[in-house]
Design a protein around this motif. Structure first.
Motif, PDB file in Angstrom:
ATOM      1  N   GLU A  15       7.478  45.397  19.763  1.00 53.49           N
ATOM      2  CA  GLU A  15       6.724  46.592  20.166  1.00 53.49           C
ATOM      3  C   GLU A  15       5.270  46.245  20.463  1.00 53.49           C
ATOM      4  N   PHE A  16       4.607  47.149  21.163  1.00 52.03           N
ATOM      5  CA  PHE A  16       3.181  47.025  21.436  1.00 52.03           C
ATOM      6  C   PHE A  16       2.471  48.133  20.681  1.00 52.03           C
ATOM      7  N   ILE A  17       1.415  47.765  19.979  1.00 54.40           N
ATOM      8  CA  ILE A  17       0.630  48.792  19.293  1.00 54.40           C
ATOM      9  C   ILE A  17      -0.710  48.878  20.013  1.00 54.40           C
ATOM     10  N   ARG A  18      -0.941  49.985  20.649  1.00 56.98           N
ATOM     11  CA  ARG A  18      -2.225  50.159  21.329  1.00 56.98           C
ATOM     12  C   ARG A  18      -3.222  50.687  20.318  1.00 56.98           C
ATOM     13  N   ASP A  19      -4.326  49.950  20.176  1.00 54.44           N
ATOM     14  CA  ASP A  19      -5.285  50.321  19.139  1.00 54.44           C
ATOM     15  C   ASP A  19      -5.998  51.616  19.501  1.00 54.44           C
ATOM     16  N   GLN A  20      -6.046  52.492  18.532  1.00 49.24           N
ATOM     17  CA  GLN A  20      -6.742  53.762  18.734  1.00 49.24           C
ATOM     18  C   GLN A  20      -8.236  53.546  18.531  1.00 49.24           C
TER      19      GLN A  20
ATOM     20  N   GLU B 108       2.498  40.087  13.720  1.00 47.52           N
ATOM     21  CA  GLU B 108       1.637  40.872  14.608  1.00 47.52           C
ATOM     22  C   GLU B 108       0.570  39.951  15.168  1.00 47.52           C
ATOM     23  N   ARG B 109       0.427  39.962  16.493  1.00 50.74           N
ATOM     24  CA  ARG B 109      -0.631  39.158  17.112  1.00 50.74           C
ATOM     25  C   ARG B 109      -1.525  40.065  17.945  1.00 50.74           C
ATOM     26  N   LYS B 110      -2.817  39.731  17.913  1.00 50.74           N
ATOM     27  CA  LYS B 110      -3.773  40.603  18.600  1.00 50.74           C
ATOM     28  C   LYS B 110      -4.185  39.957  19.911  1.00 50.74           C
ATOM     29  N   THR B 111      -4.057  40.699  20.982  1.00 47.87           N
ATOM     30  CA  THR B 111      -4.547  40.233  22.264  1.00 47.87           C
ATOM     31  C   THR B 111      -5.711  41.136  22.663  1.00 47.87           C
ATOM     32  N   GLU B 112      -6.292  40.868  23.842  1.00 46.86           N
ATOM     33  CA  GLU B 112      -7.407  41.711  24.271  1.00 46.86           C
ATOM     34  C   GLU B 112      -6.958  43.144  24.528  1.00 46.86           C
ATOM     35  N   ARG B 113      -5.674  43.315  24.828  1.00 46.51           N
ATOM     36  CA  ARG B 113      -5.177  44.604  25.241  1.00 46.51           C
ATOM     37  C   ARG B 113      -4.601  45.439  24.113  1.00 46.51           C
ATOM     38  N   TRP B 114      -3.843  44.796  23.247  1.00 46.39           N
ATOM     39  CA  TRP B 114      -3.060  45.514  22.257  1.00 46.39           C
ATOM     40  C   TRP B 114      -2.667  44.556  21.144  1.00 46.39           C
ATOM     41  N   THR B 115      -1.923  45.109  20.180  1.00 42.81           N
ATOM     42  CA  THR B 115      -1.311  44.255  19.166  1.00 42.81           C
ATOM     43  C   THR B 115       0.172  44.166  19.491  1.00 42.81           C
ATOM     44  N   GLU B 116       0.698  42.948  19.531  1.00 40.69           N
ATOM     45  CA  GLU B 116       2.115  42.758  19.805  1.00 40.69           C
ATOM     46  C   GLU B 116       2.839  42.445  18.505  1.00 40.69           C
ATOM     47  N   VAL B 117       4.015  43.018  18.344  1.00 42.32           N
ATOM     48  CA  VAL B 117       4.858  42.640  17.218  1.00 42.32           C
ATOM     49  C   VAL B 117       5.927  41.702  17.781  1.00 42.32           C
ATOM     50  N   VAL B 118       5.885  40.445  17.321  1.00 41.65           N
ATOM     51  CA  VAL B 118       6.755  39.422  17.912  1.00 41.65           C
ATOM     52  C   VAL B 118       7.758  38.931  16.874  1.00 41.65           C
TER      53      VAL B 118
END
Lengths: 347, 279
Positions: A210-215, B164-174
């Protein structure tokens, strides 16, 4: 006679190209022009090309051509919908082996850094990270000009120029905003070459659940037009309130030097410098920042720099277009007043 | 039983590096050597998971004998075994040659005692390249998860890890199969205070020293200068640009200084375009 190819990786997510890709196309065009004479003499041809991966991203290939690519190698597969290290690096390595570019540039974003190290290792070639200067230069013992990649070393206190004599491609990663955007030519024409690279099942085993978009706040300092940055001279975290106020008046965003971020005064997203973000706004105001080299390399390409520091010998003044020696707690309120007055006059 | 491997590097505390203004050289004296901070957080995460799952944390470091203190520090923080990979023949290694040496050592350890997760820092603060982690993963053909901020789960029965990895755009659960390599941000785990028994043990800990001769696992063409495609062409401090005008607000007064600075920005065509854009 051989083809000398200068390549750029076009980074895209959700069908949108990262602007660093265009900045690098501008660099690749310049590097290609630096070897033009030598190539003509040897009967070689020089090409500016790029590689693009994704799912249904042909529209980006057309954009790349308008930013200067003669040819775009496109791998367009459902498996490449979202960036993942293994399928991406294996596809790229496959296409690189086929065309053997001389130089290959990748944006030093989180995606690009994840990718570049894997590609370079797989090709057993050299990769210089986070370059701030790139040129094709003459090197003793080499018939052709080589890529001279300059980057800050030792925490940004010294500049090192790195080269890769034998292995190919010569790879470099470059941060966003280190180089300017090249011109966009809507009339430009080029070629799109579709490539297919077979992937094993094992290559796509790692998957994104999943992608978690930071609020929470997201600060885009890289592409901001105005940045007001604070440094240790603020004295306390509360000092950033004044910085924020000035940034707000100017329609800009807040930046910070590394010591403030290390001290926990402000979040890392605001950090300008070699270990933070590289920026090139129209206007950069540095308040209470002494100007360590590692900070300067991150902001010296701004169009106009105003530095405020109480120490007349602070190195930040070396890169400033105009410096104010004085107490920032007096200077910034005076700036806010002046901006307000100017805006009223404009209205 | 969980087996974690952590790669650690000793780095100069770059926040303390200074340039001698007279000679332009690096001042190395008095610069403390520390464990690369991202590696310390990676190690802390490995130790947390060891405590949850039961098992062992192995640390590997490549560098001169003086890196022994860094391995002792790792033991203090909960590592069980430390290997110091050291040889003059490794000198001059760039990231490609470094990833080769680490990959060979890790493969050797893995054959004796299979590894489940490899923990790396996201980058070292002296080079900032972030290339060695991905390089080792490619050489060992392992899945890699970079910029990890949280390990949600390590399931040894199902042989999988969720990160969970953090990119510039979002956090991905891999989700990736084990063994996998994870490069860590500082958020991955807090570096703990060492418990007394670990502290005492670390003081006398001697790492297992691995060299070219005592392992026999390194190809001479792949190590040191010979295994490094990149070379440093030159070093120097960057040329200084022409400094701009300096206005002393103590002499001319704060308001006059600000007015003069803005007048210059206006003359350069900056201020009008900036203020014109402000709504």
């Amino acid at each position: 006679m051989s083809a000398r190819r200068f390549w750029v990786f076009i980074e895209q997510e959700e069908g949108k190209a990262h602007p660093v890709s265009w900045e690098l196309l501008g660099v690749a065009s310049r590097l290609a022009s630096e070897v033009k004479e030598e190539a003509d003499a040897a009967g070689d041809t020089v090409h500016v090309e790029c590689i693009l991966l994704g799912n249904q991203v042909e529209h980006i290939a057309h954009e790349a051509i308008k930013y200067g690519a003669e040819r775009v190698y496109l791998v367009d597969e459902p498996e490449l919908e979202h960036y993942r290290n293994c399928p991406y690096y294996k596809c790229i390595v496959g296409v690189v082996r086929k065309y053997e570019p001389e130089v290959f540039l990748i944006g030093a974003t989180t995606l690009g850094r994840d990718l570049a190290g894997a590609v370079a290792t797989s090709l057993r070639t050299g990769l210089t990270a986070d370059c701030t200067g790139l040129e094709m230069g003459e090197v003793k013992g080499s018939k052709q000009r080589l890529l001279l990649a300059t980057r800050p070393a030792f925490g940004g206190n010294i500049m090192a120029t790195i080269l890769c004599r034998q292995s190919r491609p010569q790879m470099s990663s470059v941060r966003p905003r280190v180089f300017p955007m090249p011109p966009y030519n809507p009339e430009a024409v080029g070629e799109i070459v579709r490539e297919e690279v077979p992937l094993d099942e094992k290559d796509t085993e790692a998957c994104i659940l999943e992608f978690i978009r930071d609020q929470a706040e997201s600060v885009d300092i890289e592409y901001a037009d105005v940045i007001v940055s604070g440094g240790r001279g603020l004295g306390t975290p509360e000092g950033f309130k004044l910085i924020e106020e000035l940034a707000h008046e100017l329609g800009g965003v807040v930046g910070a030097s590394r010591p403030c971020v290390d001290a926990g005064w402000i979040s890392y997203a605001h950090q300008v410098g070699q270990s933070g973000r590289t920026v090139r706004p129209k206007l950069y105001i540095a308040a209470g920042i002494s100007g360590a080299l590692q900070h300067k390399v991150g902001m010296q390409n701004s169009d106009f720099i105003i530095a405020i520091n109480s120490d007349p010998n602070a190195p930040i003044f070396d890169v400033a277009d105009v410096g104010i020696v004085g107490d920032l707690f007096q200077v910034i309120p005076a700036m806010i007043k002046e901006i307000k007055a100017r805006k009223e006059a404009l209205a | 039983m969980f087996h974690a491997l952590v790669a650690v590097k000793q780095v100069p505390d770059t926040t303390n590096i200074r340039i001698d203004p007279e000679t332009g050289n690096l001042v190395r004296e008095g610069v403390p050597a520390i464990m690369n901070p991202y590696d310390a957080h990676a190690l802390a995460s490995a130790v947390e998971w060891k405590r949850k799952l039961g098992g062992k944390v192995t640390v590997v470091s490549m560098g001169p004998l003086s890196f022994t203190v860094t391995i002792r520090e790792a033991v203090e923080l909960g590592a069980d075994v430390g290997y110091l990979v050291t040889d003059r023949k490794f000198a001059g290694a760039d990231t490609l040659a470094t990833s080769y040496v680490l990959a060979q050592v890790i493969q050797m350890i893995h054959e004796k005692e299979p590894i489940d997760v490899l923990f790396f820092g996201k980058q070292a603060i002296d080079g900032d390249t972030a290339q060695v982690g991905p390089g080792v993963a490619v050489r060992l053909d392992l899945p890699i998860i970079t910029y990890a901020v949280k390990i949600r789960d390590i399931d040894l029965a199902k042989r999988q890890i969720i990160v969970e990895r953090k990119t510039e755009r979002w956090t991905e659960v891999v989700e990736a199969p084990l063994p996998a390599l994870v490069t860590c941000e500082k958020e991955i785990a807090e570096v703990p205070f060492a418990p007394l028994p670990d502290l005492i043990r670390s003081l006398r800990y001697e790492p297992e020293v691995l060299t070219v001769d005592n392992t026999g696992i390194f190809d001479a063409e792949s190590i040191g200068v010979r295994g490094s495609p990149t070379v440093v062409f030159k070093m120097g401090t960057p040329p200084l640009p022409e400094p701009g005008e300096k206005i002393n607000s103590r002499e001319v007064g704060v308001e006059a200084a600000v007015a003069a600075a803005f007048a210059k920005a206006e003359a350069a065509g900056i201020l009008t375009s900036v203020l014109g854009g402000v709504k």
